[in-house]
Design an enzyme around this catalytic site. Structure first.
Site, PDB file in Angstrom:
ATOM      1  N   HIS A 231       0.824  -1.213   0.000  1.00 48.74           N
ATOM      2  CA  HIS A 231       0.000   0.000   0.000  1.00 48.74           C
ATOM      3  C   HIS A 231       0.850   1.252   0.000  1.00 48.74           C
ATOM      4  O   HIS A 231       0.734   2.083  -0.881  1.00 48.74           O
ATOM      5  CB  HIS A 231      -0.946   0.015   1.209  1.00 48.74           C
ATOM      6  CG  HIS A 231      -1.874   1.182   1.184  1.00 48.74           C
ATOM      7  ND1 HIS A 231      -1.670   2.312   1.951  1.00 48.74           N
ATOM      8  CD2 HIS A 231      -2.995   1.426   0.461  1.00 48.74           C
ATOM      9  CE1 HIS A 231      -2.633   3.190   1.714  1.00 48.74           C
ATOM     10  NE2 HIS A 231      -3.449   2.674   0.815  1.00 48.74           N
ATOM     11  N   VAL A 290      -5.174  -9.191   2.135  1.00 47.70           N
ATOM     12  CA  VAL A 290      -6.311  -9.507   1.269  1.00 47.70           C
ATOM     13  C   VAL A 290      -6.033  -9.039  -0.150  1.00 47.70           C
ATOM     14  O   VAL A 290      -5.174  -8.185  -0.375  1.00 47.70           O
ATOM     15  CB  VAL A 290      -7.616  -8.854   1.777  1.00 47.70           C
ATOM     16  CG1 VAL A 290      -7.918  -9.253   3.197  1.00 47.70           C
ATOM     17  CG2 VAL A 290      -7.552  -7.332   1.639  1.00 47.70           C
ATOM     18  N   HIS A 294      -7.465  -2.561  -4.073  1.00 47.21           N
ATOM     19  CA  HIS A 294      -6.165  -2.196  -4.646  1.00 47.21           C
ATOM     20  C   HIS A 294      -5.650  -3.276  -5.591  1.00 47.21           C
ATOM     21  O   HIS A 294      -5.157  -2.986  -6.685  1.00 47.21           O
ATOM     22  CB  HIS A 294      -5.141  -1.961  -3.540  1.00 47.21           C
ATOM     23  CG  HIS A 294      -5.254  -0.619  -2.894  1.00 47.21           C
ATOM     24  ND1 HIS A 294      -5.457   0.540  -3.604  1.00 47.21           N
ATOM     25  CD2 HIS A 294      -5.184  -0.246  -1.592  1.00 47.21           C
ATOM     26  CE1 HIS A 294      -5.516   1.571  -2.779  1.00 47.21           C
ATOM     27  NE2 HIS A 294      -5.358   1.113  -1.547  1.00 47.21           N
TER      28      HIS A 294
END
Length: 347
Positions: A231, A290, A294
């Site tokens: 991220h 998960v 994204h």
């Protein structure tokens, strides 16, 4: 019995939180407007502002009538919001995802591994992202507890020994927020322990490195660059990605690259390294617990700024592996070991 709290913080790898997903530039904006602004992944923390915004949602999120993609059958997922808990509870806290199949195969799989490892504990679920909880409830009629609801359920059920295992990737702001919120309920239980996040010690980093390398070994043919998408954050905690990259490079996995959606290294940085290595093909995979918004959109989407599109525009043959770290057995073993340390601390 004297009440006690055993917070197992371990070696702090990072000191700040990751930023949340601030709006995808992909088609997910029109498809899943209720979650695209916040669904970073359970692999990443959110900022205090993102968390507050999610928790302040008072009305259920409306499902976009144009949401025409399939995230899987929610009925196959176990929300683990049942009562009749008993004296011992193992509460698994995650950021959450509205992608039903990924939720079941990642967060659900971690919960199942913990349930098998600790038969004397009732395993329950809590999500920190209320906007995801609201969206799943509105769209699929599946009810998932937030942190407060999960703790109140434990208290109502007369739980005496509460062990909490977050599925967060690192010790960031959201992890610390969880610790603080649980501390506010310390008087409700005789003993409380909190397990460490996935990447805490040097040994954790090494084992995660080995896990992802082994997971992708079938693609390691000397011609393929294997790229993981995390991220990312502008905060100091972004250093976990550089640390993982350094480990991979030092250990001879020079065709493995770590990038991020929100920070550095960016997809452009990764592309530059792939070009320098003279690779012909590219494998993309999320470095997130998960495979949610994204992974499906920013990584594997068809928009021109997705990672897949960026590499294809440069002539690479691209394969996207839409699976979260929670699907990996070795990763789940690490969470079990962290929970075991928490359980041992209150015996």
């Amino acid at each position: 019995m004297k009440k006690s709290i055993a917070f197992l913080m371990g070696l702090t790898v990072v000191a700040s939180a990751l930023t949340g997903c601030v709006g995808s530039k992909s088609s997910s904006e029109s498809k899943e407007s209720a979650t695209s602004a916040t669904e970073a992944s359970t692999a990443d923390d959110t900022t205090a502002e993102d968390t507050t915004a999610a928790e302040s949602t008072t009305e259920p999120a409306e499902v976009d009538d144009e949401e025409n993609y399939d995230t899987g059958d929610a009925s196959l997922d176990n929300p683990r919001n049942q009562d009749e808990i008993g004296e011992n509870e193992l509460l698994v806290l995650s950021f959450g995802t509205s992608f039903n199949d990924s939720r079941r195969l990642t967060i659900g799989a971690i919960e199942e591994s913990l349930e098998k490892a600790f038969p004397d504990y009732s395993v329950r679920r809590g999500f920190t992202a209320n906007i995801i909880i609201d969206h799943v409830k509105c769209r699929d009629n599946e009810v998932i507890d937030d942190v407060k609801e999960a703790l109140e359920r434990a208290q109502k059920n007369g739980v005496k020994n509460l062990v909490v295992q977050p599925t967060h990737l690192m010790d960031g702001l959201e992890y610390n927020d969880i610790v603080n919120e649980i501390a506010g309920y310390s008087d409700a239980f005789e003993k409380v322990a909190i397990g460490k996040p996935l990447l805490t010690t040097d040994d954790d980093f090494k084992r995660v490195e080995n896990a992802i390398v082994d997971w992708t070994k079938d693609y390691d043919d000397g011609k393929t660059a294997i790229c993981f998408m995390g991220h990312g954050t502008e905060a100091e905690s972004n250093g976990v990605y550089a640390k993982m990259q350094e480990l991979l490079t030092v250990d001879g996995h020079t065709n493995y690259f770590i990038g991020t959606v929100e920070a550095s290294p960016s997809v452009e940085d990764v592309l530059e390294k792939v070009k320098a290595g003279g690779y012909e093909k590219v494998v993309l995979e999320p470095l997130m617990v998960v495979a949610g918004d994204h992974a499906n959109n920013d990584m594997a989407g068809d928009e021109e700024d997705s990672w897949k599109s960026v590499f294809e525009a440069e002539g690479y043959e691209v394969k996207c592996l839409l699976r979260g770290l929670g699907e990996n057995e070795e990763i789940r073993k690490l969470y079990v070991e962290h929970a075991q340390a928490a359980v041992d601390s209150i015996k």
